[in-house]
Design a protein around this motif. Structure first.
Motif, PDB file in Angstrom:
ATOM      1  N   PHE A  63       0.907  10.254   2.418  1.00 22.83           N
ATOM      2  CA  PHE A  63      -0.397  11.053   1.863  1.00 22.83           C
ATOM      3  C   PHE A  63       0.228  12.336   1.358  1.00 22.83           C
ATOM      4  CE2 PHE A  63      -2.451   8.359   5.169  1.00 22.83           C
ATOM      5  CZ  PHE A  63      -3.397   7.890   4.481  1.00 22.83           C
ATOM      6  N   THR A  64       1.115  12.710   1.078  1.00 26.32           N
ATOM      7  CA  THR A  64       1.771  13.913   0.691  1.00 26.32           C
ATOM      8  C   THR A  64       2.176  13.849  -1.011  1.00 26.32           C
ATOM      9  OG1 THR A  64       4.134  13.455   1.381  1.00 26.32           O
ATOM     10  CG2 THR A  64       2.628  14.879   2.898  1.00 26.32           C
ATOM     11  N   THR A  65       2.315  12.491  -1.567  1.00 23.96           N
ATOM     12  CA  THR A  65       2.954  12.419  -2.725  1.00 23.96           C
ATOM     13  C   THR A  65       2.488  11.179  -3.308  1.00 23.96           C
ATOM     14  OG1 THR A  65       4.817  12.561  -4.489  1.00 23.96           O
ATOM     15  CG2 THR A  65       5.208  11.830  -2.252  1.00 23.96           C
ATOM     16  N   ASP A  66       2.781  11.061  -4.673  1.00 28.42           N
ATOM     17  CA  ASP A  66       2.282   9.523  -5.206  1.00 28.42           C
ATOM     18  C   ASP A  66       3.529   8.949  -5.694  1.00 28.42           C
ATOM     19  OD1 ASP A  66      -0.230   9.517  -4.495  1.00 28.42           O
ATOM     20  OD2 ASP A  66      -1.122  10.605  -6.316  1.00 28.42           O
ATOM     21  N   PHE A 110      -6.341 -11.349   5.244  1.00 30.17           N
ATOM     22  CA  PHE A 110      -7.608 -10.690   5.265  1.00 30.17           C
ATOM     23  C   PHE A 110      -7.365  -9.413   4.464  1.00 30.17           C
ATOM     24  CE2 PHE A 110      -9.897 -13.940   7.984  1.00 30.17           C
ATOM     25  CZ  PHE A 110     -10.706 -14.268   7.217  1.00 30.17           C
ATOM     26  N   LEU A 111      -6.309  -8.613   5.261  1.00 29.42           N
ATOM     27  CA  LEU A 111      -6.126  -7.259   4.502  1.00 29.42           C
ATOM     28  C   LEU A 111      -5.499  -7.531   2.943  1.00 29.42           C
ATOM     29  CD1 LEU A 111      -4.340  -5.679   7.414  1.00 29.42           C
ATOM     30  CD2 LEU A 111      -6.407  -5.054   6.447  1.00 29.42           C
ATOM     31  N   THR A 112      -4.797  -8.748   2.583  1.00 33.65           N
ATOM     32  CA  THR A 112      -4.634  -8.776   1.019  1.00 33.65           C
ATOM     33  C   THR A 112      -5.899  -8.987   0.115  1.00 33.65           C
ATOM     34  OG1 THR A 112      -2.391  -9.635   2.308  1.00 33.65           O
ATOM     35  CG2 THR A 112      -2.962 -10.179  -0.003  1.00 33.65           C
ATOM     36  N   ILE A 113      -6.635  -9.852   0.891  1.00 32.52           N
ATOM     37  CA  ILE A 113      -8.050 -10.345   0.204  1.00 32.52           C
ATOM     38  C   ILE A 113      -8.594  -8.904   0.007  1.00 32.52           C
ATOM     39  CG2 ILE A 113     -10.187 -11.330   0.469  1.00 32.52           C
ATOM     40  CD1 ILE A 113      -8.476 -13.729   1.827  1.00 32.52           C
ATOM     41  N   LYS A 119      -3.125   3.306   0.497  1.00 32.58           N
ATOM     42  CA  LYS A 119      -2.963   4.531   1.560  1.00 32.58           C
ATOM     43  C   LYS A 119      -3.289   4.362   3.196  1.00 32.58           C
ATOM     44  CE  LYS A 119      -2.153   8.031  -1.788  1.00 32.58           C
ATOM     45  NZ  LYS A 119      -2.413   9.323  -2.406  1.00 32.58           N
ATOM     46  N   LEU A 120      -4.551   3.623   3.102  1.00 30.50           N
ATOM     47  CA  LEU A 120      -5.019   3.691   4.430  1.00 30.50           C
ATOM     48  C   LEU A 120      -4.517   2.563   5.130  1.00 30.50           C
ATOM     49  CD1 LEU A 120      -8.912   4.282   3.957  1.00 30.50           C
ATOM     50  CD2 LEU A 120      -7.243   5.831   5.031  1.00 30.50           C
ATOM     51  N   MET A 121      -4.199   1.507   4.624  1.00 31.16           N
ATOM     52  CA  MET A 121      -3.701   0.350   5.128  1.00 31.16           C
ATOM     53  C   MET A 121      -2.089   0.594   5.292  1.00 31.16           C
ATOM     54  SD  MET A 121      -3.543  -3.587   3.661  1.00 31.16           S
ATOM     55  CE  MET A 121      -2.202  -3.622   2.565  1.00 31.16           C
ATOM     56  N   PRO A 148       0.973   2.627  11.165  1.00 36.99           N
ATOM     57  CA  PRO A 148       1.344   3.477  12.094  1.00 36.99           C
ATOM     58  C   PRO A 148       0.508   3.184  13.569  1.00 36.99           C
ATOM     59  CG  PRO A 148       1.342   4.734  10.229  1.00 36.99           C
ATOM     60  CD  PRO A 148       0.829   3.553   9.903  1.00 36.99           C
ATOM     61  N   VAL A 149      -0.656   3.046  13.327  1.00 39.92           N
ATOM     62  CA  VAL A 149      -1.635   2.525  14.440  1.00 39.92           C
ATOM     63  C   VAL A 149      -1.136   1.396  15.052  1.00 39.92           C
ATOM     64  CG1 VAL A 149      -3.870   1.661  15.352  1.00 39.92           C
ATOM     65  CG2 VAL A 149      -3.582   3.911  13.820  1.00 39.92           C
TER      66      VAL A 149
END
Length: 172
Positions: A16-19, A83-86, A112-114, A120-121
């Motif tokens: 989340f700090t850089t691209d 399902f996450l890939t779809i 980024k969310l994935m 980490p969750v």
């Protein structure tokens, strides 16, 4: 577990700090270094569970059930990954674009969310499962002592059979 915890905290910070692609590479290196002991832990735990089951249920061999349960959990995880890939395509990631072409803003947010939140969750959940695993400490010592006693009994019986066979009392 410390490695998983560090991984769970460091990965979102990087993502989340850089691209930059460098951030992804550093995150991958952290993941590889901190999570590489996991297969060794899984192998040891599987053996402990099987040994504990054999100690508690003498005469029953249920290794297949234990290994099958782990395989089922792994298969469910693979379905979730599919399902996450779809979901990447639904979020706007276009895999037909050449490398370096800009992607949809929602697709980038999805990635980024994935990788920055979901990964980490999952690591934190894994830490909880490891901490709640019942075969550790005193219970593990008792299991290892029972295994040593079983090996000692087996070697004594084998020695007695060899002595009896050598004396001509039994034939092998």
């Amino acid at each position: 577990q410390a490695g998983l915890f560090c991984h769970a905290l460091i990965r979102p910070l990087f993502i989340f700090t850089t691209d930059s692609a460098l951030v992804f590479i550093v995150s991958f290196i952290f993941r590889t270094v901190f999570i590489s002991p996991r297969p060794y832990w899984y192998t040891a735990v599987r053996g402990w569970v099987i040994d504990d089951d054999c100690q508690q249920n003498a005469g029953k061999r249920r290794e297949g059930i234990i290994v099958g349960f782990g395989t089922t959990i792994r298969s469910v995880g693979l379905i979730v990954i599919q399902f996450l890939t779809i979901g990447m395509s639904s979020a706007g990631i276009d895999n037909t674009l050449p490398d370096g072409c800009p992607q949809d803003e929602y697709g980038i947010l999805y990635l980024k969310l994935m990788y920055g939140v979901l990964g980490p969750v999952i690591c934190l959940i894994e830490i909880g499962i490891i901490e709640l695993f019942p075969i550790k400490g005193e219970m593990l010592e008792k299991l290892l002592e029972a295994q040593r006693a079983g090996m000692l009994i087996k070697s004594v019986v084998e020695a007695e059979i060899e002595v009896a066979a050598g004396a001509g009392q039994i034939s092998l």
